[in-house]
Design a protein around this motif. Sequence first.
Motif, PDB file in Angstrom:
ATOM      1  N   ASP A 164       8.868 -36.203 -30.390  1.00  0.00           N
ATOM      2  CA  ASP A 164       9.919 -37.002 -31.000  1.00  0.00           C
ATOM      3  C   ASP A 164       9.277 -38.198 -31.695  1.00  0.00           C
ATOM      4  O   ASP A 164       8.146 -38.574 -31.424  1.00  0.00           O
ATOM      5  CB  ASP A 164      10.961 -37.440 -29.953  1.00  0.00           C
ATOM      6  N   TYR A 165      10.016 -38.784 -32.592  1.00  0.00           N
ATOM      7  CA  TYR A 165       9.453 -39.789 -33.489  1.00  0.00           C
ATOM      8  C   TYR A 165       9.396 -41.166 -32.838  1.00  0.00           C
ATOM      9  O   TYR A 165       8.437 -41.905 -33.000  1.00  0.00           O
ATOM     10  CB  TYR A 165      10.327 -39.838 -34.754  1.00  0.00           C
ATOM     11  N   LEU A 166      10.431 -41.500 -32.070  1.00  0.00           N
ATOM     12  CA  LEU A 166      10.500 -42.859 -31.539  1.00  0.00           C
ATOM     13  C   LEU A 166       9.496 -43.074 -30.408  1.00  0.00           C
ATOM     14  O   LEU A 166       8.744 -44.025 -30.411  1.00  0.00           O
ATOM     15  CB  LEU A 166      11.915 -43.142 -31.010  1.00  0.00           C
ATOM     16  N   GLN A 167       9.529 -42.141 -29.442  1.00  0.00           N
ATOM     17  CA  GLN A 167       8.742 -42.380 -28.233  1.00  0.00           C
ATOM     18  C   GLN A 167       7.503 -41.513 -28.160  1.00  0.00           C
ATOM     19  O   GLN A 167       6.658 -41.713 -27.292  1.00  0.00           O
ATOM     20  CB  GLN A 167       9.626 -42.147 -26.992  1.00  0.00           C
ATOM     21  N   GLU A 222      25.087 -43.058 -47.165  1.00  0.00           N
ATOM     22  CA  GLU A 222      25.577 -43.452 -45.847  1.00  0.00           C
ATOM     23  C   GLU A 222      27.076 -43.245 -45.750  1.00  0.00           C
ATOM     24  O   GLU A 222      27.591 -42.865 -44.685  1.00  0.00           O
ATOM     25  CB  GLU A 222      25.197 -44.905 -45.568  1.00  0.00           C
ATOM     26  N   ALA A 238      13.738 -43.836 -40.469  1.00  0.00           N
ATOM     27  CA  ALA A 238      14.314 -45.153 -40.172  1.00  0.00           C
ATOM     28  C   ALA A 238      15.790 -45.199 -40.566  1.00  0.00           C
ATOM     29  O   ALA A 238      16.626 -45.743 -39.822  1.00  0.00           O
ATOM     30  CB  ALA A 238      13.540 -46.240 -40.917  1.00  0.00           C
ATOM     31  N   LEU A 239      16.141 -44.630 -41.703  1.00  0.00           N
ATOM     32  CA  LEU A 239      17.543 -44.606 -42.151  1.00  0.00           C
ATOM     33  C   LEU A 239      18.375 -43.757 -41.206  1.00  0.00           C
ATOM     34  O   LEU A 239      19.513 -44.102 -40.861  1.00  0.00           O
ATOM     35  CB  LEU A 239      17.623 -44.054 -43.570  1.00  0.00           C
ATOM     36  N   PRO A 293       9.061 -40.550 -46.046  1.00  0.00           N
ATOM     37  CA  PRO A 293       8.677 -41.477 -44.969  1.00  0.00           C
ATOM     38  C   PRO A 293       9.775 -42.461 -44.556  1.00  0.00           C
ATOM     39  O   PRO A 293       9.772 -42.941 -43.425  1.00  0.00           O
ATOM     40  CB  PRO A 293       7.485 -42.222 -45.566  1.00  0.00           C
ATOM     41  N   MET A 294      10.705 -42.776 -45.477  1.00  0.00           N
ATOM     42  CA  MET A 294      11.738 -43.761 -45.147  1.00  0.00           C
ATOM     43  C   MET A 294      12.886 -43.127 -44.369  1.00  0.00           C
ATOM     44  O   MET A 294      13.691 -43.828 -43.770  1.00  0.00           O
ATOM     45  CB  MET A 294      12.330 -44.378 -46.420  1.00  0.00           C
ATOM     46  N   ALA A 314      20.896 -45.001 -50.529  1.00  0.00           N
ATOM     47  CA  ALA A 314      21.553 -45.167 -49.238  1.00  0.00           C
ATOM     48  C   ALA A 314      22.975 -45.697 -49.374  1.00  0.00           C
ATOM     49  O   ALA A 314      23.816 -45.436 -48.491  1.00  0.00           O
ATOM     50  CB  ALA A 314      20.725 -46.110 -48.359  1.00  0.00           C
ATOM     51  N   GLU A 337      16.229 -41.916 -49.866  1.00  0.00           N
ATOM     52  CA  GLU A 337      15.540 -43.187 -49.684  1.00  0.00           C
ATOM     53  C   GLU A 337      16.552 -44.323 -49.780  1.00  0.00           C
ATOM     54  O   GLU A 337      17.707 -44.087 -50.146  1.00  0.00           O
ATOM     55  CB  GLU A 337      14.459 -43.338 -50.760  1.00  0.00           C
ATOM     56  N   PRO A 338      16.147 -45.551 -49.467  1.00  0.00           N
ATOM     57  CA  PRO A 338      17.094 -46.665 -49.557  1.00  0.00           C
ATOM     58  C   PRO A 338      17.747 -46.814 -50.930  1.00  0.00           C
ATOM     59  O   PRO A 338      18.818 -47.422 -51.030  1.00  0.00           O
ATOM     60  CB  PRO A 338      16.235 -47.889 -49.222  1.00  0.00           C
ATOM     61  N   TYR A 369       9.024 -37.437 -39.689  1.00  0.00           N
ATOM     62  CA  TYR A 369       8.701 -37.120 -41.078  1.00  0.00           C
ATOM     63  C   TYR A 369       7.874 -35.843 -41.167  1.00  0.00           C
ATOM     64  O   TYR A 369       6.892 -35.675 -40.457  1.00  0.00           O
ATOM     65  CB  TYR A 369       7.945 -38.313 -41.663  1.00  0.00           C
ATOM     66  N   ILE A 370       8.285 -34.936 -42.060  1.00  0.00           N
ATOM     67  CA  ILE A 370       7.546 -33.695 -42.334  1.00  0.00           C
ATOM     68  C   ILE A 370       6.922 -33.829 -43.713  1.00  0.00           C
ATOM     69  O   ILE A 370       7.641 -33.968 -44.705  1.00  0.00           O
ATOM     70  CB  ILE A 370       8.498 -32.475 -42.333  1.00  0.00           C
TER      71      ILE A 370
END
Lengths: 204, 546, 210
Positions: free
Chosen positions: B422-425, B350, B378-379, B374-375, B346, B342-343, B400-401
Amino acid sequence: MRKVIPILVAVLSGLTVLADFFITHPILDLVGRTLLQWAMIVAAFAFVAGLLNIFFTHTSRVFHREKGWGYSIVVILAMWAVLVFGFLEPEGPHGYVVSWIFRYVQYPLQATVMALLAFFALSAGYRAFRRRTLESTIMLLTTSLVLLGYAAIMTDLWPMSALKEWILSVPAMAGVRGILLGVALGITATGLRILIGMDKPYSD
Amino acid sequence: MIYCPNCGTANREGSRYCNQCGAPLTPEEGIKCQICGAINSPENEKCTNCGASLKPAPSPEEKPAEELPKVPVFPEEIILTLEEEAPDFLADLRAKAQEVVLPEEERVEEEAEEEKEEEPIIILEERYEEEELPPTPAEEKPTVTVEYREEELPDWLKEAKEIVLPLEPSPPADWLKEVEIPWLEEEIVEVPALAEIPPWLEALRPIEEAPAAPPPEEEAEEKGVLQGLKGLLKPATIFEPPEKIPLRREVAELSLGSEEIQKLVKLKPAAPAVKIKAPPKEIRTHRLIHFILFLAVLIPMLIGWPSMPSGSPPTPLGVEKFFQTVEALPPGSFVLVAFDYEPYMAGEMEAVAYPVLAHLKGKGCHVALISLNPMGPALAQALGERVGLRYGEEFINLGYIPGVEAGLRALGTSEDWLVRYDYLQGKPLDSFPAFQSIKGLKDWNLIVLFSGQSSTLLGWIEQVGSVIEVPMVAGVISGLKPYAEPYLNSGQLKGLLGGMTDAAFYEAVLGKPSEATRAAPVQAFALLIALLVILAGSLTRGGSHA
Amino acid sequence: MLNPDFIGQWVALFLTLVVFSYLIKDNFLYRLAIHILVGVAAGYALLVAYKAVLEKMLILPLLQDPQTNVGLVVPLTLGLLLLAKLLPRMGWVGNVSMAFLFGVGAALAIGGAMVGTLWPQTLASISSFNLAHVGLPGAFNNFILFIGAISVLFYFYFTGAQRRKALRAVASLGKAFIMIAFGALFATGLVTFVTLLISRINFILEVVGW
């Protein structure tokens, strides 16, 4: 009936999934996979229930004008802002506004909160080793050698870095392995208690 | 206490049968002793408890007791009373008492019979018949008989011939002729029932309380459903301040009593409850520690990032194995990368993930990003874009699973690939040419775990690693490195990057210095200062605060 | 100047400094920032849970192809019953769903612990002591690993008053190994926190333009 049905559900579903670990059979595999996929969905509902509980708690605080209800309004507004924009935008969580909020509000706040712990962890370390016992001496010696190994990267004292790696991969690892084994045995015992109905954490 | 009429044993008040002999303690028919109150059987003549006679009181035709001189109970009182009323008589009596005669029984009886006929003689004794006698000591005690002539008797005593004291148990006939002087006898003297209460007994009388003022007349209810009724409770106030009960002081005084004991115990008044606060010196010390740490991180950055010293330290074994595993991938391999942090974590993760993604990009691998929180998506998306991976060709985001263990187990045991969009589209996986050949988990060549929590790391190793043969490597925060080492040692992990320091080694081996290489010396300096602070703290005295 | 990213950077800088202000004193702005974090994090997680799971795995399949996915009615029912836990008097209704989650979770935990940790880690503890195979350093390390794992388990299971001195001695050795592990965990944890602090101060300096 009210008490028996949950126990039956827990025992039957658990034993089926556990049997799937050790027995290979087409029907058992199919039933096991189905139960797992159902568990994923119900776990998502549980996650949602937990988050809704936060919302209801703060809403109740505002209605009853409890102490700190002003902050609760902030929580509710922040939550609604993300949800409204998330449902309005077709991309959902990776829509522009929600992504902006995640990147420039949530991320820096969460990261900085954790960075604060560096100060408190060091203060705790300052006080932790005052008592002169054999156990605390061993712990202090290990901590010192490991930190020295991390710090030695800036010097020519390579043996310190190698010593740090040895400590982490041999004696410390032996202790952690023992802890992992003990925890695994405990998990097995606790899980079996749930699967035979002795423990009922799901009932009132 | 109740005394048994059979054996005389004292029994508890309220008992029905004797503890000693079992006889009923309250016979249905019985005579109550006027002296002690014991219930005696009807056939008893004397009380089994006190020995008093159980004969009924004299008839009301005889002279009432109030008119007779009251004879006190005790000899002292008797002496006093007699002295007050007839001092001369007593003086003569005492003088003649010295003429002690020790008659035999027969002689006394003969004399009594002889003198009875002549004139009334006052016999200063009363003899009992042997069977009636209460238990007496074995040796015979001397008795004294003093004889007087009638003309010597005082006037009051002449008149007292017919005196019958209101003694219920005593035989009135003998009493009329004889005056008893109890101190000359050692036999039981009958005690009058209605005796004057002595002063000492009077002092024990309970003080009668003044009669309580009659309660004010209750007013009847004037209105409502209960109109006309009296004696109703008044409505209680909702808030009544409780009485202040100084319990502590009372208890202390009660339990300790005198001042001397209190001094001995050295009681001190209870200190008022105070908030436990660290002393100012401790607070100043911790603020100083915080400032030192802040400077230890800031100053190296301000003066310019120091560079790594020449010469390469030995690469940790986990880093080397990680590198070798990725390096061994053929071009176009499918790599599943899990972003399970999670952030919060990060900042370090990272720095660990960046060189690995860069290495995978350099190897030409097809990377799929997946997450258990869930985060994560995005990361992962942000890092993938930062590394420069092209979406849809070099990487896709699988999202997310849920369920952690349940999701991982389903992922590992599904015959088909579980995540189809896929998650984005939201497109099906088949629509991405680079990933069309993915049908199941076995089609992946490598699984890379970037984990900030032990639960996700162990979840992947236990639920997926035990099912499939796909190799697994892990990049974790420094704090998780000791937890991951056993799995590296057992071979369940084929490589391990433990924190930013190991990432700096990875970048050095890769030959692409980046964020981790830049931050490693700053980290080393700050940790050296932290070590000195900890050692300084261990040398100071003082207990730790709770 | 009105670039959202530019504004976002300064918003992030402000929020970072507000959180760091807690080191000086707990203040209103810090509490405000923390409550914003709670709301935003909860809202984001709720959004992802719905969009990525409930919508994709449950609602859309049921709406698009109900006959094939009729079995999804069961997790839908269990999930709705679980939401009843939020209601004060109807909480008992969600016990069935909780029981299902606990049963499956317990089975997964047992299976994973046995197959993923107990068996492989026990095997790994019994490494070769053969000098010819692993050399002196390797044999020495393997010996320490073996003794360490065994003695730690002794400490867990034979703690307390033990009559036999040998048991007490081994348990004490296990305690020493645990202390070494805790010392290493504390040190590496501190390393992580210091790294996170470096990352945040680096961000501040980057935005400021140092």
